[in-house]
Design a protein around this motif. Sequence first.
Motif, mmCIF file in Angstrom:
data_model
loop_
_atom_site.group_PDB
_atom_site.id
_atom_site.type_symbol
_atom_site.label_atom_id
_atom_site.label_comp_id
_atom_site.label_asym_id
_atom_site.label_seq_id
_atom_site.Cartn_x
_atom_site.Cartn_y
_atom_site.Cartn_z
ATOM 1 N N LEU A 39 141.319 59.051 50.735
ATOM 2 C CA LEU A 39 140.508 58.634 51.794
ATOM 3 C C LEU A 39 140.862 59.904 52.912
ATOM 4 N N VAL A 40 139.439 60.301 53.435
ATOM 5 C CA VAL A 40 139.535 61.276 54.663
ATOM 6 C C VAL A 40 139.289 60.582 55.806
ATOM 7 N N ALA A 41 140.248 60.798 56.903
ATOM 8 C CA ALA A 41 139.953 60.217 58.553
ATOM 9 C C ALA A 41 138.786 61.068 58.939
ATOM 10 N N LEU A 42 137.709 60.308 59.232
ATOM 11 C CA LEU A 42 136.642 61.247 59.664
ATOM 12 C C LEU A 42 136.509 61.198 61.436
ATOM 13 N N ARG A 43 136.829 59.942 61.922
ATOM 14 C CA ARG A 43 137.266 59.888 63.178
ATOM 15 C C ARG A 43 137.832 58.539 63.473
ATOM 16 N N HIS A 44 138.096 58.156 64.838
ATOM 17 C CA HIS A 44 139.369 56.842 64.688
ATOM 18 C C HIS A 44 138.341 55.779 64.140
ATOM 19 N N GLY A 45 139.071 55.160 63.257
ATOM 20 C CA GLY A 45 138.276 53.837 62.961
ATOM 21 C C GLY A 45 137.523 54.171 61.572
ATOM 22 N N TRP A 46 137.463 55.318 60.977
ATOM 23 C CA TRP A 46 136.273 55.584 59.984
ATOM 24 C C TRP A 46 136.756 56.401 58.729
ATOM 25 N N TYR A 47 136.567 56.190 57.592
ATOM 26 C CA TYR A 47 137.239 56.898 56.515
ATOM 27 C C TYR A 47 136.109 57.247 55.434
ATOM 28 N N ALA A 48 136.559 58.051 54.851
ATOM 29 C CA ALA A 48 135.371 58.495 53.578
ATOM 30 C C ALA A 48 136.360 58.905 52.488
ATOM 31 N N THR A 49 135.744 58.567 51.184
ATOM 32 C CA THR A 49 136.201 58.824 50.083
ATOM 33 C C THR A 49 135.850 60.384 49.804
ATOM 34 N N PRO A 50 136.526 61.043 48.710
ATOM 35 C CA PRO A 50 136.080 62.658 48.497
ATOM 36 C C PRO A 50 134.871 62.703 48.075
ATOM 37 N N THR A 51 134.140 61.692 47.630
ATOM 38 C CA THR A 51 132.837 61.868 46.878
ATOM 39 C C THR A 51 131.776 61.328 47.802
ATOM 40 N N ALA A 52 132.095 60.680 49.088
ATOM 41 C CA ALA A 52 131.081 60.170 50.047
ATOM 42 C C ALA A 52 129.805 60.929 50.089
ATOM 43 N N ASP A 53 128.791 60.096 50.470
ATOM 44 C CA ASP A 53 127.516 60.702 50.870
ATOM 45 C C ASP A 53 127.580 61.814 52.048
ATOM 46 N N PRO A 54 127.211 62.795 51.863
ATOM 47 C CA PRO A 54 127.586 64.130 52.772
ATOM 48 C C PRO A 54 126.679 63.494 54.148
ATOM 49 N N ASP A 55 125.703 63.143 53.926
ATOM 50 C CA ASP A 55 124.765 62.750 55.197
ATOM 51 C C ASP A 55 125.476 61.527 56.096
ATOM 52 N N VAL A 56 126.131 60.713 55.336
ATOM 53 C CA VAL A 56 126.653 59.720 55.908
ATOM 54 C C VAL A 56 128.058 60.129 56.648
ATOM 55 N N VAL A 57 128.648 61.273 55.847
ATOM 56 C CA VAL A 57 129.905 61.725 56.446
ATOM 57 C C VAL A 57 129.497 62.378 57.713
ATOM 58 N N SER A 58 128.368 63.169 57.777
ATOM 59 C CA SER A 58 128.168 64.134 58.761
ATOM 60 C C SER A 58 127.737 63.375 60.022
ATOM 61 N N ALA A 59 127.076 62.045 59.842
ATOM 62 C CA ALA A 59 126.664 61.158 60.843
ATOM 63 C C ALA A 59 127.856 60.548 61.416
ATOM 64 N N VAL A 60 128.862 59.919 60.748
ATOM 65 C CA VAL A 60 130.051 59.638 61.218
ATOM 66 C C VAL A 60 131.010 60.246 61.687
ATOM 67 N N ARG A 61 131.011 61.717 61.322
ATOM 68 C CA ARG A 61 131.843 62.766 62.115
ATOM 69 C C ARG A 61 131.464 62.845 63.312
ATOM 70 N N ALA A 62 130.031 62.945 63.630
ATOM 71 C CA ALA A 62 129.238 63.316 64.812
ATOM 72 C C ALA A 62 129.536 62.201 65.733
ATOM 73 N N GLY A 63 130.089 61.092 65.366
ATOM 74 C CA GLY A 63 130.326 59.972 66.394
ATOM 75 C C GLY A 63 129.423 58.762 66.307
ATOM 76 N N GLY A 64 128.580 58.772 65.096
ATOM 77 C CA GLY A 64 127.530 57.538 65.100
ATOM 78 C C GLY A 64 127.535 56.890 63.926
#
Length: 284
Positions: A39-64
């Motif tokens: 798992l990769v910690a994206l921001r407080h309270g949110w995690y992603a698997t290494p193969t997670a959808d890149p659009d979703v990763v960038s949205a969550v990383r951006a704070g939403g």
Amino acid sequence: MPDVIRLISMDSGVYSTKELHRGGLTTWQIRREVDIGSLVALRHGWYATPTADPDVVSAVRAGGVLGCVAALRKHGLWVPPGYRRVHIRPTRHGELTTRQACRTFGPTPRALAAVDPVPIALLSAARCMTAEHWIATCDSVLNTAGLSVAQLACEMGRPPKHILALMERCDRRSQSGTESITRTRLRANGFKVVVQPQIAGVGHVDLRVGRLLLECDSVTHHTSLENYHNDRRRDRRALVDGWLTMRITYDDVLYGWTGVLADIRAITRTDRHRTTPSALKTVE
Ligand SMILES: [Zn+2]
């Protein structure tokens, strides 16, 4: 409740701590998964698997979370071409690091998952899409989920009046975005449009204006050999019975609408084309 509406945790590979807990992981196990790289910690309270959808990763990383048009597309609904950017919906506690925020109406909804559920995404999309595109996508929601306008409005909470007004122009019988946009534009131009009429000997057609049958063709449906033969049989039958058939593609609607409208006007201009002769049988 249909999946398309109920779906609040589509497996994008991005999860909130709450979702991981619900899945059986303890706080200690989450830390361990991060340490070993599962798992990769994206921001407080949110995690992603290494193969997670890149659009979703960038949205969550951006704070939403991924919302609006992008979420609707991820849910497999019909969305017009364009609107390609990552649409990010701010969450109650996230601090958005981008100015490209797609807000809803009223209080900011909680982030139920990394991809917004359809009702919330539809509300945001009403700010981002043109009215006719939003109506077409809403048609797709109604058709896919088998919901009435009232049921969808209920799922959306209390949509503002102008959204309800748009919803009144939706039609769950619509089979494609091309059909939805054609119907909306023709009605805006004063045409009396019948949706999905049953024509004796022909079957269902997409739209009817007078004795003009409009078939809104998509490449995927009409490239199969079976559909190719069936379309020609239907056209022949329609012609014998006095109907006229016009086939419209999405490119026609997108890039050649002026010409399409002029052609429909030309065909329906005379009274004999404006009404359905009694000899022509319809079951609507
Ligand atoms: Zn948006």
